[in-house]
Design an enzyme around this catalytic site. Structure first.
Site, PDB file in Angstrom:
ATOM      1  N   ASP A 139       0.833  -1.202   0.000  1.00  0.00           N
ATOM      2  CA  ASP A 139       0.000   0.000   0.000  1.00  0.00           C
ATOM      3  C   ASP A 139       0.872   1.258   0.000  1.00  0.00           C
ATOM      4  O   ASP A 139       0.629   2.220  -0.738  1.00  0.00           O
ATOM      5  CB  ASP A 139      -0.904  -0.041   1.241  1.00  0.00           C
ATOM      6  CG  ASP A 139      -2.059   0.938   1.168  1.00  0.00           C
ATOM      7  OD1 ASP A 139      -2.334   1.447   0.075  1.00  0.00           O
ATOM      8  OD2 ASP A 139      -2.687   1.182   2.212  1.00  0.00           O
ATOM      9  N   LYS A 156       1.871 -15.131  -3.310  1.00  0.00           N
ATOM     10  CA  LYS A 156       2.273 -16.339  -4.047  1.00  0.00           C
ATOM     11  C   LYS A 156       3.277 -17.201  -3.292  1.00  0.00           C
ATOM     12  O   LYS A 156       3.278 -18.419  -3.404  1.00  0.00           O
ATOM     13  CB  LYS A 156       2.848 -15.936  -5.410  1.00  0.00           C
ATOM     14  CG  LYS A 156       1.762 -15.371  -6.311  1.00  0.00           C
ATOM     15  CD  LYS A 156       2.338 -14.845  -7.601  1.00  0.00           C
ATOM     16  CE  LYS A 156       1.245 -14.511  -8.596  1.00  0.00           C
ATOM     17  NZ  LYS A 156       0.549 -15.678  -9.131  1.00  0.00           N
TER      18      LYS A 156
HETATM   19  C1  LIG Z   1      -2.550   8.617   2.495  1.00  0.00           C
HETATM   20  C2  LIG Z   1      -1.774   8.936   1.230  1.00  0.00           C
HETATM   21  C3  LIG Z   1      -0.973  10.211   1.307  1.00  0.00           C
HETATM   22  C4  LIG Z   1      -0.282  10.539   0.070  1.00  0.00           C
HETATM   23  C5  LIG Z   1       0.514  11.823   0.100  1.00  0.00           C
HETATM   24  C6  LIG Z   1       1.766  11.726   0.882  1.00  0.00           C
HETATM   25  C7  LIG Z   1       2.977  11.657   0.013  1.00  0.00           C
HETATM   26  C8  LIG Z   1       3.630  10.284   0.059  1.00  0.00           C
HETATM   27  C9  LIG Z   1       4.256  10.046   1.369  1.00  0.00           C
HETATM   28  C10 LIG Z   1       4.179   8.830   1.943  1.00  0.00           C
HETATM   29  C11 LIG Z   1       3.422   7.725   1.307  1.00  0.00           C
HETATM   30  C12 LIG Z   1       2.640   7.007   2.314  1.00  0.00           C
HETATM   31  C13 LIG Z   1       1.653   6.154   1.582  1.00  0.00           C
HETATM   32  C14 LIG Z   1       0.715   5.600   2.577  1.00  0.00           C
HETATM   33  C15 LIG Z   1      -0.368   4.875   1.850  1.00  0.00           C
HETATM   34  C16 LIG Z   1      -1.442   4.530   2.803  1.00  0.00           C
HETATM   35  C17 LIG Z   1      -2.735   4.768   2.123  1.00  0.00           C
HETATM   36  C18 LIG Z   1      -3.863   4.452   3.037  1.00  0.00           C
HETATM   37  O1  LIG Z   1      -3.777   3.664   3.910  1.00  0.00           O
HETATM   38  S1  LIG Z   1      -5.305   5.277   2.760  1.00  0.00           S
HETATM   39  C19 LIG Z   1      -6.392   4.587   4.016  1.00  0.00           C
HETATM   40  C20 LIG Z   1      -7.293   3.538   3.486  1.00  0.00           C
HETATM   41  N1  LIG Z   1      -8.255   4.133   2.588  1.00  0.00           N
HETATM   42  C21 LIG Z   1      -9.340   4.758   3.061  1.00  0.00           C
HETATM   43  O2  LIG Z   1      -9.609   4.851   4.228  1.00  0.00           O
HETATM   44  C22 LIG Z   1     -10.220   5.352   2.008  1.00  0.00           C
HETATM   45  C23 LIG Z   1     -11.677   5.327   2.411  1.00  0.00           C
HETATM   46  N2  LIG Z   1     -12.459   5.795   1.270  1.00  0.00           N
HETATM   47  C24 LIG Z   1     -12.733   7.093   1.094  1.00  0.00           C
HETATM   48  O3  LIG Z   1     -12.448   7.929   1.939  1.00  0.00           O
HETATM   49  C25 LIG Z   1     -13.395   7.471  -0.191  1.00  0.00           C
HETATM   50  O4  LIG Z   1     -14.045   6.362  -0.748  1.00  0.00           O
HETATM   51  C26 LIG Z   1     -12.341   8.005  -1.220  1.00  0.00           C
HETATM   52  C27 LIG Z   1     -11.663   9.272  -0.661  1.00  0.00           C
HETATM   53  C28 LIG Z   1     -11.287   6.975  -1.580  1.00  0.00           C
HETATM   54  C29 LIG Z   1     -13.086   8.400  -2.493  1.00  0.00           C
HETATM   55  O5  LIG Z   1     -14.140   9.188  -2.132  1.00  0.00           O
HETATM   56  P1  LIG Z   1     -14.562  10.483  -3.003  1.00  0.00           P
HETATM   57  O6  LIG Z   1     -15.852  10.944  -2.453  1.00  0.00           O
HETATM   58  O7  LIG Z   1     -13.442  11.477  -3.041  1.00  0.00           O
HETATM   59  O8  LIG Z   1     -14.696   9.935  -4.455  1.00  0.00           O
HETATM   60  P2  LIG Z   1     -15.911   9.109  -5.120  1.00  0.00           P
HETATM   61  O9  LIG Z   1     -16.757  10.110  -5.845  1.00  0.00           O
HETATM   62  O10 LIG Z   1     -16.554   8.212  -4.159  1.00  0.00           O
HETATM   63  O11 LIG Z   1     -15.073   8.227  -6.143  1.00  0.00           O
HETATM   64  C30 LIG Z   1     -14.338   8.832  -7.184  1.00  0.00           C
HETATM   65  C31 LIG Z   1     -14.320   7.850  -8.323  1.00  0.00           C
HETATM   66  O12 LIG Z   1     -13.635   6.636  -7.865  1.00  0.00           O
HETATM   67  C32 LIG Z   1     -14.507   5.504  -7.956  1.00  0.00           C
HETATM   68  N3  LIG Z   1     -14.275   4.653  -6.806  1.00  0.00           N
HETATM   69  C33 LIG Z   1     -14.179   5.009  -5.518  1.00  0.00           C
HETATM   70  N4  LIG Z   1     -13.929   3.962  -4.745  1.00  0.00           N
HETATM   71  C34 LIG Z   1     -13.887   2.885  -5.575  1.00  0.00           C
HETATM   72  C35 LIG Z   1     -13.636   1.515  -5.360  1.00  0.00           C
HETATM   73  N5  LIG Z   1     -13.404   1.022  -4.141  1.00  0.00           N
HETATM   74  N6  LIG Z   1     -13.643   0.705  -6.436  1.00  0.00           N
HETATM   75  C36 LIG Z   1     -13.849   1.194  -7.702  1.00  0.00           C
HETATM   76  N7  LIG Z   1     -14.083   2.523  -7.957  1.00  0.00           N
HETATM   77  C37 LIG Z   1     -14.101   3.326  -6.908  1.00  0.00           C
HETATM   78  C38 LIG Z   1     -15.924   6.106  -7.955  1.00  0.00           C
HETATM   79  O13 LIG Z   1     -16.859   5.243  -8.571  1.00  0.00           O
HETATM   80  C39 LIG Z   1     -15.710   7.392  -8.744  1.00  0.00           C
HETATM   81  O14 LIG Z   1     -15.615   7.020 -10.091  1.00  0.00           O
HETATM   82  P3  LIG Z   1     -16.186   7.995 -11.257  1.00  0.00           P
HETATM   83  O15 LIG Z   1     -15.480   9.343 -11.099  1.00  0.00           O
HETATM   84  O16 LIG Z   1     -17.639   8.113 -11.018  1.00  0.00           O
HETATM   85  O17 LIG Z   1     -15.812   7.304 -12.534  1.00  0.00           O
END
Ligand SMILES: CCCCCCCC/C=C\CCCCCCCC(=O)SCCNC(=O)CCNC(=O)[C@H](O)C(C)(C)COP(=O)(O)OP(=O)(O)OC[C@H]1O[C@@H](n2cnc3c(N)ncnc32)[C@H](O)[C@@H]1OP(=O)(O)O
Length: 240
Positions: free
Chosen positions: A161, A185
């Site tokens: 992730d 795997k």
């Molecule tokens: C954290 C990253 C930081 C990065 C920056 C730092 C720099 C790098 C530094 C260090 C790297 C460290 C890296 C760490 C990585 C760890 C990452 C995690 O652990 S993240 C925690 C676990 N994930 C959640 O808790 C999300 C929970 N979900 C949500 O909050 C929402 O569902 C969210 C924000 C993901 C999307 O919500 P909406 O309201 O913004 O967007 P909507 O309108 O629902 O979806 C947009 C499009 O995506 C599709 N979509 C959304 N979820 C989908 C899914 N599960 N499957 C398929 N499509 C999906 C939808 O159908 C829509 O598609 P259409 O635009 O209509 O074509």
């Protein structure tokens, strides 16, 4: 010597957020680092070699550092507590005041950096922005055991992730994992070094589709393959 020890301790306390000379009750827990305070916090970059890194790990690290010399690759620094700008981003996007109390906020740190050297996640990520891919070198320590002798699948998932998320963050900025699929795997031996190769496959509006594989250093063993969907956060939308 004494001087440098004192300076070291001072730095340590600065990291722990305790003002020098402040009274302390014997029942107090050490104060947690203050992430969002204006007090000076030392930001150590944890993606640099430490004595727990194996020979293989250091060798690979050196090879990638060489690749960084012409600017095509870049080593991503990694901090326990976010850099100031990132912290601000996180405050805006992630910290829900109703749920996270100020005392708790001061304890916030990156999950993968919460272990002593060598015991948990030892890793470094290199990125190639032009090719939209990253390489993560990862050595999972003894606190990450699942089945005896092998890495916990959840620890591997965490690193996958993180690797995919970092790759997605190159074009996407602040992203969150919406979907993660992993095929395990082969089990990964504890304390071995693996290489996670991630790439951006497709960008569709706010959706970033990525994939990766996890291999041994000699590339002979394919441990895992994964795909992930990351969503670029919409600043207009609340997360909660
Ligand atoms: C954290 C990253 C930081 C990065 C920056 C730092 C720099 C790098 C530094 C260090 C790297 C460290 C890296 C760490 C990585 C760890 C990452 C995690 O652990 S993240 C925690 C676990 N994930 C959640 O808790 C999300 C929970 N979900 C949500 O909050 C929402 O569902 C969210 C924000 C993901 C999307 O919500 P909406 O309201 O913004 O967007 P909507 O309108 O629902 O979806 C947009 C499009 O995506 C599709 N979509 C959304 N979820 C989908 C899914 N599960 N499957 C398929 N499509 C999906 C939808 O159908 C829509 O598609 P259409 O635009 O209509 O074509």
């Amino acid at each position: 010597m004494l001087r440098s020890c004192t300076a070291g301790l001072r730095s340590l306390w600065a990291l722990c957020g305790r003002r020098e000379g402040a009274p302390r009750l014997s029942t107090d827990l050490p104060p947690a680092p203050r992430l969002f305070s204006t007090e000076k916090v030392i930001h150590k970059d944890w993606s640099l070699p430490n004595p727990s890194w194996s020979k293989d790990f250091k060798l690979l690290f050196d090879q990638f550092m060489k690749k960084c010399e012409d600017g095509s690759w870049e080593r991503l620094p990694s901090y326990k507590h976010r850099s100031t700008q990132k912290s601000e981003d996180f405050k805006t996007y992630f910290l829900e005041p109703k749920l996270v109390k100020e005392e708790r906020v001061s304890q916030v740190q990156l999950f993968t950096r919460g272990f002593e050297d060598g015991l948990g996640f030892e890793y470094v990520i290199f990125s190639n922005n032009d090719e939209k891919r990253t390489v993560c070198l990862f050595q999972g320590g003894p606190y990450l055991q699942g089945i005896p002798g092998f890495l916990h699948g959840g620890a591997m998932a965490t690193m996958i992730d993180t690797a995919l998320g970092s790759c997605a963050a190159i074009p996407g900025g602040i992203v969150m994992t919406a979907n993660l699929n992993i095929n395990f795997k082969r089990p990964v031996p504890i304390c071995s070094v693996v290489v996670i190769n991630s790439q951006l496959d497709k960008l569709e509006g706010r959706k970033l589709f990525l994939s990766c594989n996890v291999r041994s250093v000699d590339e002979k063993t394919l441990y895992s393959e994964a795909t992930g969907l990351f969503i670029k956060l919409d600043p207009e939308k609340s997360l909660t």
